[in-house]
Write an enzyme that holds these catalytic residues in place. Structure first.
Site, short mmCIF file in Angstrom:
data_model
loop_
_atom_site.label_atom_id
_atom_site.label_comp_id
_atom_site.label_asym_id
_atom_site.label_seq_id
_atom_site.Cartn_x
_atom_site.Cartn_y
_atom_site.Cartn_z
CD GLN A 294 -6.95 -4.75 4.43
OE1 GLN A 294 -7.77 -4.92 4.50
NE2 GLN A 294 -7.10 -2.96 3.91
CB CYS B 61 -3.42 4.01 -1.63
SG CYS B 61 -4.09 5.17 -1.61
CG ASP C 220 1.13 -2.03 6.03
OD1 ASP C 220 0.28 -2.58 6.50
OD2 ASP C 220 0.38 -1.04 4.98
CG HIS D 279 -1.76 0.69 1.70
ND1 HIS D 279 -1.52 2.08 1.45
CD2 HIS D 279 -3.75 0.94 1.06
CE1 HIS D 279 -2.65 3.10 1.72
NE2 HIS D 279 -3.86 2.26 1.72
CE LYS E 245 -7.17 0.22 6.42
NZ LYS E 245 -7.50 0.87 5.29
C1 LIG Z 1 -2.44 -2.51 3.56
C2 LIG Z 1 -2.90 -1.21 3.62
N1 LIG Z 1 -1.96 -0.38 4.85
C3 LIG Z 1 -1.84 0.33 5.00
C4 LIG Z 1 -2.99 1.01 5.06
C5 LIG Z 1 -3.32 2.77 5.26
O1 LIG Z 1 -4.30 2.50 6.68
P1 LIG Z 1 -5.10 4.41 7.53
O2 LIG Z 1 -4.83 4.79 5.58
O3 LIG Z 1 -5.82 3.49 8.07
O4 LIG Z 1 -3.57 4.64 8.20
C6 LIG Z 1 -4.31 0.46 4.50
C7 LIG Z 1 -5.68 0.87 4.59
O5 LIG Z 1 -5.52 2.13 3.65
C8 LIG Z 1 -4.19 -0.28 3.97
O6 LIG Z 1 -4.92 -1.75 3.56
#
Ligand SMILES: Cc1ncc(COP(=O)(O)O)c(C=O)c1O
Ligand SMILES: Cc1ncc(COP(=O)(O)O)c(C=O)c1O
Lengths: 146, 415, 415, 146
Positions: free
Chosen positions: C208, C373, C205, C129, C231
Site C-alpha cells: 500500500q 485479508c 510490506d 495483511h 496497485k
Molecule cells: C498491505 C498489503 N500487503 C500485501 C498485499 C498483497 O498484495 P498482492 O495480492 O498483490 O500480492 C496487499 C494487497 O492485497 C496489501 O494491501
C-alpha cells in the site's frame, strides 16, 4: 542493424580460427578460474601464472564458446602476457570502458588497446558484449582467488 | 468432411492473426522460428487482455461490485476452459501459477516435502529442462532424496530398456512430455503406467507438449502436469499446474497469503478449498483471461490439426535441410516425426550456435542458440550449445526455406 | 515554481488517462474507490504492453536475435526504473516476482529457512495483511519459530509503548508500511532502527505504501521491501522484492529452474548472480514492461504530489462524511492525515459491509466489503467485516461526494 | 443490472431483522459446524440435533454475516426443523438447484421451497449466491461429521 562485418572483423576471425595460448597450465603454480555465459552456454577457463615479480608469466585459455568469446579470450591472452598485474587491470578497465554502451567516462583511445580494439564493433550487438567480456571477468577472478 | 477439415490448417492465413508476424527486421519480413522459447500472440488474446483492463479491471474474489464480479467470472472461466482443454476432471484441479517453472516448484515444495524423505528416489531423465531438474536438486539438498536418470537411446528419445530397474523403488517420476531440445516425445503412458505399478507419482512437464499436441490428462496417465501460457499463444506471467484432486487435496499449501485461506488468527490459519489453496495473493488476472482467449483460439483451430501441421512441417524440414547441407548439418532428436515435435536443434559444421544465430538474425530469421536450459542433455550430446529452430501453427514451408537460405549465408561467412 | 507545481496534480485531468474510468455502470459514470485492492491503469501502461506483444515479443536473456535483445533490454530497463523509484542501490537488488505476496514468501522461504530456527522470534503487527502473516505461520509450523505481535493504540496506529520489550530477542521484524484497512502509516524508521539495534532484520510490506508515498529504502531503513505492480497503475502478474544486496547475496535460491542458474549437472547446480538467482523460469516480461511504464507515469506526476493529493482527499472525506452521517458512520484508523493514507474502512450503523457495497454498486460506486485479508485485525476491531473506500491520483472530491450520496441511499434502504 | 428489490425481498429483510432460531445448543447431543465465506468474512455456525427417529429436532444459528447469509440461515433453520434427514437433504438439493445459474436439471418449483423461494432473486447477483448457500453447506457438514 549494423553490418555483420563490424562484429566479425578479420582479426577477430583470425583469433577465432587460430586461437593463441590455447591449453592448460599445472595448478599450482598457476591458478585456474572458470567463467560461464549463462546466455549461450559459453565456458571460458583461464589458467594464469604470476611470477615473483608480479608479472603474468603465462596464461592459457580452455573451454568452448562462440567466435567472439573465443577470439576475445585469445586476444586477451596475448595482451596480458608479460604484463604486471596493475598493467593487466588497466587493460581490463580500458577494454570494458570501450565496451560500455552508454555514457560514463571518456572512452579510452582504441590505440592503447592494440589488437583488442578490433572488438569495438561488438558494442553494436549488445547481446554479444558478454561474450567479449567473459574472459576478462574470468581472468580477474583467477587473479584474485587464493 | 468436418473431421477432415479439422486436420488441416492454413498457416499463411493464420499468420495474419498475429500482429508481430507482420513486422520486418533489417528490412526483411520476420521469420519467427523460436516458438519453443515463446509463441507469438494472436490479436484475440491481446484484445481479451485490453478489454479486461479497459472495462472490468478490478481485483477478483473479494469484490461484490459489478465489475469485480465480471472480473472474477472471466478469470474463473479460464479455469474451466483449461480444464476442458486438457481433459481434467474438475476446475478444482486447475491451479494458476506464474509459469510452468512455478508449477513444478509447487509440486516439489508441497508434495515433495510432505511425502519424500532421506534416501527416497526420484527418477528423472537426461533430457529435462532445468525447470524440471533444479527444483529436484533443491529438494534433494533439503531432504536427502536422490535423483536417478533415464538416458537417451540412439534415436534421440528416451532409452527404456532398463525402465523397470530404473523405476525400482522410485517414489516420484518427473519427465518432460516433449523435449525442448530434441523435440522427442517419449512413450508417456508406458512410463506412467510402469511408474504407477511401482507406486510412484508421475509429474509431467508439459511446457512443450500442451501447446502442440491434443492433451488428455487421463490418457497420458500422469498425476501432475505443468505448462506455461506464453508458449501456447497466451501472455507471459501465467502458467498452470494440473493435479489429481485427491493429491492436491492432501497437499499442504505452498505460498501463503490472501485468497488461499478460509481463516487466519494470530495462532494459525485454515487453508482455502481447491484450487485457491494454492493461489496466494492477487492472481495474474489479465493473464488468466488472456490464457482463456488463447485456449479458445487453439481449440477453435483444433489441436489435432495443429499437431498434424507441426508434424508435416517438421517432416519437410527433416527432408529438405539435410538435402541442401548434407553432413554439415546435424539435426538432433528422433527422425520419425510420429515421436517428435517441431523443435529442431542442430549443429552446423563447427560453427558455434551463437554465431549461426547472429548471421540468421541479419536475415530476420529468429532462432535460439545456447544450452536451452538443458545443460545435462548438452553434456550427453557432447556439445556446449546448439542452434534451435522451432515451429508452430503460423509457420509454413516458406519459413523453413528462409532458414535454409540464411544457413547458406552462415556457411559463406564462416566457411 | 517547478517545485510548487510538482506538489499539485489535477485529478480530473488525470482521470482521462484511465480508459476504464470513462465507463458507466448501471447507466451512471463509474466511481472507482477500490484502488487499495487494485488500481486502474493508464493508457500508457496498456500501450507499453501492447507494443511489446506486437513488435518485440520474444523470450528474454537467452536470445541473440534482434527482437529478443530488444525484449531483454526493455525488461531490464524496468529494473533500473524501479531501482530509482525506490532509491535502491543497484538493479541487482530488484527481484521481479508475480506479486507482493510471492515477494514476502520468497523472504520467508529463503532467508527464513536459512537463518531462523526453533524458538526464534519474529515480530509482526496485528494490522498485517494475510500476505504478511500466513508465510510466517507456515515458517513457524515448519521451523518452530514464534510470532510476537505489536498491537494498536487508540488512534488506530501501532502502539509502540512496549516496542523495546516486544523486540527483545527478535531475529526478524515484519510489518506493513501502510495498513490496507486502517490506512495507518506507522513510524517505520523508528521501528526499523529499534529492530536493527536488537540485531533483527526488517521486512516491509510496501504493497500500500509504495504506490502512494515517495519511497526511499535507505530512508525507511528496511532490509527488504515487497510490493505489487497492480496497485501502482501497473499490470497484474508482477511484483517486486527489493532486498539489501549483501542479504540477497547470502541467501539460498527459492524457486529453481531456467535463468536462475549458471550451471546445472546431474549432480547439482550453481546459482546465477543477482537478481536472476531469484527469478526462475520465463519472467512476466510484458508485465515487467508494463510496470516500467507505470513507474514512468507515477514518477512523471511526482510521488510527493500524489501523496499530497491523497492526503487532501482523505482530509476532505474525514471532514465531510462524519458531517453528513454523524455517529452512524464509524471510520477506522488515524484521524491525523499525516499518519495515514487514503484508505477509509468504515462501518455504517449495523448494516453489514456486504449489503452496503451492494447498494453502493447500484449507484456505480465501487468499494470493497469484507475482511480485507486482515482477519486478526478484524478480530481486534471487533468486526467481521468493514466497507472500504480507497482513493488514488484519479479520484477527486466529486467521488467522495458520490460515495456520500450513495450512503444516503443505503441508509434509506436498510434504515 | 437487476433491481435491489429483487435481492432484498421483504420476507428476506424480515428474517434478517428478526432471525429465527438464533443461538446455540449443547454439544453433544447437538453437533456444531462452522462455515466461512472467504469472500466477505461471513461466518455461520450451525448447531443441529437429530433425534432417535432421524428427525432434526432442533437447529440453531450463530455467527455473523450480511443480510443474505443471515436471512438464508434463519429461513433454512425454519424449513428444516422437524424434517427427516432425507427431507432436509431434498430441500438442500432443491434450494441449490434454484440457485444454480446455468443449465442443468429442471429447476424445482419454488412452491416446494416455501419461504425459501424468496431467495430466488439472489441468483441475479451472482457474488451473493455463496452468501445464500453457505448455511446449507454448513448444515450438511454438521450432519455428516461424527
Ligand atoms: C498491505 C498489503 N500487503 C500485501 C498485499 C498483497 O498484495 P498482492 O495480492 O498483490 O500480492 C496487499 C494487497 O492485497 C496489501 O494491501
Ligand atoms: C520443456 C520445458 N519445461 C519447462 C520450461 C519452463 O517454462 P517457463 O519458463 O515458462 O516456466 C520450458 C520453457 O522454457 C520448457 O521448454
Amino acid at each position: 542493424m549494423p553490418a555483420l562485418e563490424d562484429l566479425y572483423r578479420e582479426i577477430v576471425l583470425d583469433h577465432y580460427r587460430n586461437p593463441r595460448n590455447r591449453g592448460e597450465l599445472p595448478c599450482p603454480p598457476a591458478k585456474r578460474a572458470k567463467g560461464f555465459n549463462p546466455l549461450c552456454g559459453d565456458e571460458v577457463i583461464v589458467f594464469v601464472e604470476v611470477d615473483e615479480g608480479g608479472r603474468i608469466s603465462d596464461v592459457r585459455i580452455d573451454g568452448q564458446g562462440c567466435s567472439i568469446s573465443q577470439a576475445a579470450a585469445s586476444m586477451m591472452s596475448v595482451s596480458v602476457k608479460g604484463k604486471t598485474l596493475s598493467e593487466a587491470r588497466e587493460l581490463e578497465r580500458a577494454f570494458k570502458t570501450m565496451m560500455v554502451i552508454e555514457g560514463g567516462g571518456s572512452p579510452s583511445s582504441p590505440a592503447d588497446l592494440g589488437d583488442l580494439a578490433a572488438l569495438q564493433g561488438v558494442k553494436k550487438f549488445p547481446v554479444r558484449i558478454k561474450c567479449a567480456t567473459l574472459c576478462w571477468n574470468t581472468l580477474s577472478e583467477g587473479l584474485t582467488t587464493e | 468432411m468436418e473431421l477432415n477439415l479439422k486436420l488441416n490448417l492454413d498457416a499463411s492465413t493464420l499468420k495474419a492473426d498475429f500482429p508481430l508476424l507482420g513486422r520486418e527486421v533489417n528490412g526483411k519480413p520476420i521469420v519467427y522460428l523460436d516458438s519453443a522459447a515463446t509463441s507469438q500472440k494472436p490479436q484475440s488474446v491481446l484484445d481479451a487482455m485490453d478489454d479486461y483492463y479497459r472495462s472490468i479491471n478490478a481485483n477478483v474474489h473479494r469484490g461484490a461490485y459489478y465489475i469485480a464480479d465480471l472480473a472474477t467470472t472471466a478469470m474463473e472461466e479460464t479455469r474451466s476452459k483449461v480444464q476442458r482443454f486438457i481433459g481434467a476432471a474438475s476446475p478444482r484441479e486447475i491451479i494458476l501459477t506464474k509459469n510452468a517453472t512455478e508449477a513444478i516448484n509447487l509440486v516439489a515444495h508441497s508434495w515433495g516435502r510432505e511425502y519424500l524423505s532421506e534416501g527416497d528416489v526420484i527418477v528423472t531423465t537426461i533430457m529435462e529442462h532445468h525447470a524440471n531438474i533444479v527444483p529436484w536438486h533443491i529438494l534433494c539438498a533439503d531432504r536427502g532424496t536422490r535423483l536417478r536418470w533415464l538416458n537417451l537411446n540412439v534415436n534421440g528419445n528416451l532409452k527404456l530398456d532398463d525402465l523397470d530397474e530404473t523405476l525400482d523403488g522410485a517414489r516420484l517420476v518427473v519427465l518432460s512430455a516433449m523435449s525442448n531440445v530434441l523435440g522427442a516425445i517419449p512413450p508417456i503412458r508406458q512410463i506412467a503406467d510402469a511408474a504407477h505399478e511401482k507406486g510412484a507419482v508421475v509429474v509431467l512437464d508439459g511446457a512443450q507438449f500442451v501447446p502442440h499436441l491434443p492433451t488428455d490428462v487421463a490418457e497420458l496417465g500422469a498425476d501432475f502436469l505443468a505448462f506455461s501460457g506464453h508458449k501456447m499463444c497466451g501472455p507471459t506471467g501465467i502458467g498452470v499446474l494440473w493435479g489429481r484432486e485427491d493429491l492436491l487435496e492432501a497437499m499442504p499449501p505452498f505460498l501463503g497469503g490472501g485468497e488461499m485461506i478460509l481463516d487466519v488468527t494470530t495462532e494459525g490459519f485454515l487453508p482455502n478449498d481447491l484450487p485457491w489453496k494454492f493461489e496466494a495473493g492477487t492472481p495474474p488476472i489479465a493473464e488468466a483471461i488472456g490464457l482463456g482467449a488463447a485456449v479458445d483460439y487453439l481449440a477453435d483451430i483444433g489441436m489435432p490439426a495443429i499437431r498434424e501441421h507441426d508434424r508435416k512441417l517438421t517432416a519437410y524440414a527433416l527432408r529438405t535441410l539435410p538435402g541442401r547441407f548434407g553432413d554439415k548439418l546435424n539435426i538432433h532428436g528422433p527422425a520419425d516425426t510420429s515421436e517428435r515435435g517441431g523443435v529442431l536443434s542442430f549443429t552446423f559444421g563447427d560453427i558455434h550456435a551463437h554465431d549461426i544465430s547472429q548471421v540468421l538474425d541479419g536475415e530476420a530469421v529468429c532462432v535460439r542458440a545456447g544450452h536451452h536450459c538443458a545443460k545435462p542433455l548438452m553434456d550427453t550430446l557432447g556439445v556446449t550449445a546448439t542452434a534451435r529452430a522451432s515451429v508452430y501453427l503460423y509457420n509454413d514451408e516458406s519459413d523453413i526455406d528462409a532458414l535454409a537460405d540464411a544457413l547458406e549465408r552462415v556457411g559463406d561467412f564462416f566457411g
